[in-house]
Scaffold this active site. Structure first.
Site, short mmCIF file in Angstrom:
data_model
loop_
_atom_site.label_atom_id
_atom_site.label_comp_id
_atom_site.label_asym_id
_atom_site.label_seq_id
_atom_site.Cartn_x
_atom_site.Cartn_y
_atom_site.Cartn_z
N ASP A 8 1.14 -0.67 0.08
CA ASP A 8 0.26 0.63 0.10
C ASP A 8 0.82 1.15 0.32
O ASP A 8 1.92 0.91 0.68
CB ASP A 8 -0.84 -0.16 1.25
CG ASP A 8 -1.94 1.76 1.24
OD1 ASP A 8 -2.06 1.46 0.28
OD2 ASP A 8 -1.98 2.11 2.92
N LEU A 9 0.14 2.36 -0.19
CA LEU A 9 0.83 3.98 -0.26
C LEU A 9 0.87 4.58 0.68
O LEU A 9 1.54 4.35 2.08
CB LEU A 9 0.72 4.86 -1.95
CG LEU A 9 1.68 3.98 -2.88
CD1 LEU A 9 1.13 4.95 -4.18
CD2 LEU A 9 3.42 3.97 -2.78
N ASP A 10 -0.28 5.52 0.88
CA ASP A 10 -0.40 5.81 2.16
C ASP A 10 -0.63 5.12 3.31
O ASP A 10 -1.89 4.24 3.58
CB ASP A 10 -1.48 6.85 1.49
CG ASP A 10 -1.93 7.06 0.22
OD1 ASP A 10 -0.91 8.53 0.12
OD2 ASP A 10 -2.08 7.60 -0.85
N THR A 42 -2.73 -0.20 -4.23
CA THR A 42 -3.46 1.14 -3.37
C THR A 42 -4.75 1.49 -3.68
O THR A 42 -4.85 1.30 -5.39
CB THR A 42 -2.47 2.39 -3.66
OG1 THR A 42 -3.06 3.10 -3.13
CG2 THR A 42 -2.07 2.32 -5.41
N GLY A 43 -5.25 1.97 -2.67
CA GLY A 43 -6.40 2.70 -3.85
C GLY A 43 -6.32 4.28 -4.30
O GLY A 43 -7.75 5.20 -4.48
N ASP A 214 -2.53 -0.96 6.65
CA ASP A 214 -2.41 0.11 6.95
C ASP A 214 -3.97 0.08 7.18
O ASP A 214 -4.85 0.25 8.37
CB ASP A 214 -1.87 1.28 7.95
CG ASP A 214 -2.12 2.02 6.03
OD1 ASP A 214 -2.53 1.86 5.53
OD2 ASP A 214 -2.76 3.26 6.73
N ASN A 217 -9.15 -1.35 3.77
CA ASN A 217 -9.11 -2.15 2.51
C ASN A 217 -8.04 -2.48 2.77
O ASN A 217 -7.65 -3.46 0.89
CB ASN A 217 -8.99 0.08 1.52
CG ASN A 217 -7.52 0.66 2.00
OD1 ASN A 217 -7.44 0.24 2.99
ND2 ASN A 217 -8.07 1.34 0.61
#
Length: 266
Positions: A8-10, A42-43, A214, A217
């Protein structure tokens, strides 16, 4: 050794200021140079993530919009799963009268919002991606990968989560990426199922994957991968859902690049 690394990114790979630190960039370049497959999961929108990938100068698959889109090493779209038109159309206006909740729409290469929220641009330190305003009754609901709702109050988003699930059931997948962001994708869409497709494309299975995340999702991806690592700063709801998974440090401490260096480069 895991042949596929998905992150994931953020809140995970990116620093709290939504940038990739030099310390994070180096292991990604070294891993991919050694033949380990890195996957952005990622979202975020693929237009945004594509710029992050290009700036890194690495070849990687991109799972975006929480699994509603997958792009290959060359940036070609290989998988798309959109919200049904009737659901997307209803979601465009479901909270339009609530001044505290902003509605966001990812449609093909575009991003729409129902009202201005300049602070959203803080997420775009590594890329240039701008939104356009829309009117609920005038936006064509074709090609919508996700609709998401942002609000400073998590408590205001909880009844919306319940209402959407009650109305559409398994026709949607609803999850919180952060406490202040509620995301809605088509039923069956998740980062986990997208990662399964990517791994298969690469000649591997989920057991060959390690994943980092984190948010709620990330839940499917973390539980489906051969190894799932939850960030220390993750939602408590995620930690409670998967108490069997390892909890590592935080993105403020560059926990993911530390973990990757130890696993692959030490």
């Amino acid at each position: 050794m895991y042949q596929v690394v998905a992150s994931d990114l953020d809140g995970t790979l990116l620093s709290p200021d939504h940038t990739l630190s030099p310390y994070a960039k180096e292991p990604l370049k070294l891993l991919t140079a050694r033949g380990i497959n890195f996957v952005f999961a990622t979202g975020r929108h693929h237009v945004d993530v594509g710029q992050i990938r290009d700036n890194l100068e690495i070849k990687s698959y991109m799972i975006t919009s929480n699994g509603a889109r997958v792009h290959d090493l060359d940036g070609n779209l290989i998988f798309a799963h959109n919200l049904d038109r009737d659901i997307a159309s209803d979601l465009f206006g479901v909270v339009n009268d609530n001044p505290d909740i902003i509605t966001n729409v990812y449609r093909d290469d575009e991003w729409f919002m129902n009202r201005h929220r300049p602070e959203e641009m803080r997420f775009f330190k590594e890329a240039v991606f701008k939104y356009a305003l829309y009117e609920p009754g005038l936006l064509e609901p074709e090609g919508v990968s996700k609709v998401f709702f942002t609000c400073d109050s998590h408590e205001q988003l909880l009844p919306l989560e319940q209402a959407i699930n009650a109305r559409w059931g398994d026709r949607v997948n609803v999850s919180f990426s952060t406490l202040t962001c509620l995301e809605v994708m088509a039923g069956g869409v998740s980062k986990g199922h997208a990662l399964e497709a990517v791994a298969k494309k690469l000649g591997y299975s989920l057991k060959d994957c390690i994943a980092f995340g984190d948010g709620m999702n990330d839940a499917e991806m973390l539980s489906m991968a051969g190894k799932g690592c939850i960030m220390g700063s993750a939602h408590q709801r995620l930690k409670d859902l998967h108490p069997e998974l390892e909890v590592i440090g935080t993105n403020a401490d560059d926990a993911v690049p530390h973990y990757l260096r130890k696993l692959y480069l030490s």
